[in-house]
Design an enzyme around this catalytic site. Sequence first.
Site, short mmCIF file in Angstrom:
data_model
loop_
_atom_site.label_atom_id
_atom_site.label_comp_id
_atom_site.label_asym_id
_atom_site.label_seq_id
_atom_site.Cartn_x
_atom_site.Cartn_y
_atom_site.Cartn_z
N ARG A 59 -22.97 13.92 32.31
CA ARG A 59 -21.99 14.61 33.18
C ARG A 59 -20.59 14.01 33.06
O ARG A 59 -19.61 14.71 33.24
CB ARG A 59 -22.48 14.61 34.63
CG ARG A 59 -23.72 15.48 34.82
CD ARG A 59 -24.22 15.45 36.26
NE ARG A 59 -24.42 14.09 36.74
CZ ARG A 59 -25.60 13.46 36.75
NH1 ARG A 59 -26.67 14.05 36.31
NH2 ARG A 59 -25.69 12.23 37.22
N GLU B 1 -32.60 -0.06 38.38
CA GLU B 1 -33.31 -0.52 39.57
C GLU B 1 -34.74 -0.96 39.26
O GLU B 1 -35.20 -2.00 39.72
CB GLU B 1 -33.30 0.59 40.62
CG GLU B 1 -33.79 0.14 41.96
CD GLU B 1 -33.63 1.21 43.02
OE1 GLU B 1 -34.17 1.01 44.12
OE2 GLU B 1 -32.97 2.23 42.77
#
Length: 177
Positions: free
Chosen positions: A62, A99
């Site tokens: 994006r 993460e």
Amino acid sequence: MKEQLNLDDYIRKVPNFPKKGVLFYDITSILAEPKAFGYCIDSMMEIYSGKNIDAVAAIEARGFLFAAPFAIRMGIPLILIRKKGKLPGKTLSKKYSLEYAEAEIEIHGEDVPQGKRILLLDDLIATGGTLNASRELINAAGAEVPEIFGVLGLPFLNYEKALAPTPVRTLINYDSE
């Protein structure tokens, strides 16, 4: 002078995506509305016109959508930062932690103008891990990153700490989930 608008009105909020308890800020709704998409590009032009920026580097995927029209309007090169294995030829790569996993990004070192100032851009800035790895790649290729830009920022995830000392600029911030 660009028309003012409330960018928040054009950002879709999706609860419990990609997992329960997460509020996902979806910028695809900005892309679906030419007025909002144009506002983002116009805002970037207002911020960076006349600044000493030699190129813009964008993160897959994006980030490309915001960086491409900006690069054309600024008359500067667009440098792509992609996931490992997506760029042909010789690349520089950088592994970094997510993460719950590890990822790797790549850049064509030859696309990075030596000793120049590269604006680093992504659509959304969360923890700053991908942007930090991208900045390290640009530095390794021989250029500097004077500023990092994101359309949307989530400062409650402490990205400024991860990206220090490079200044970070966003068009809109959300201060909590």
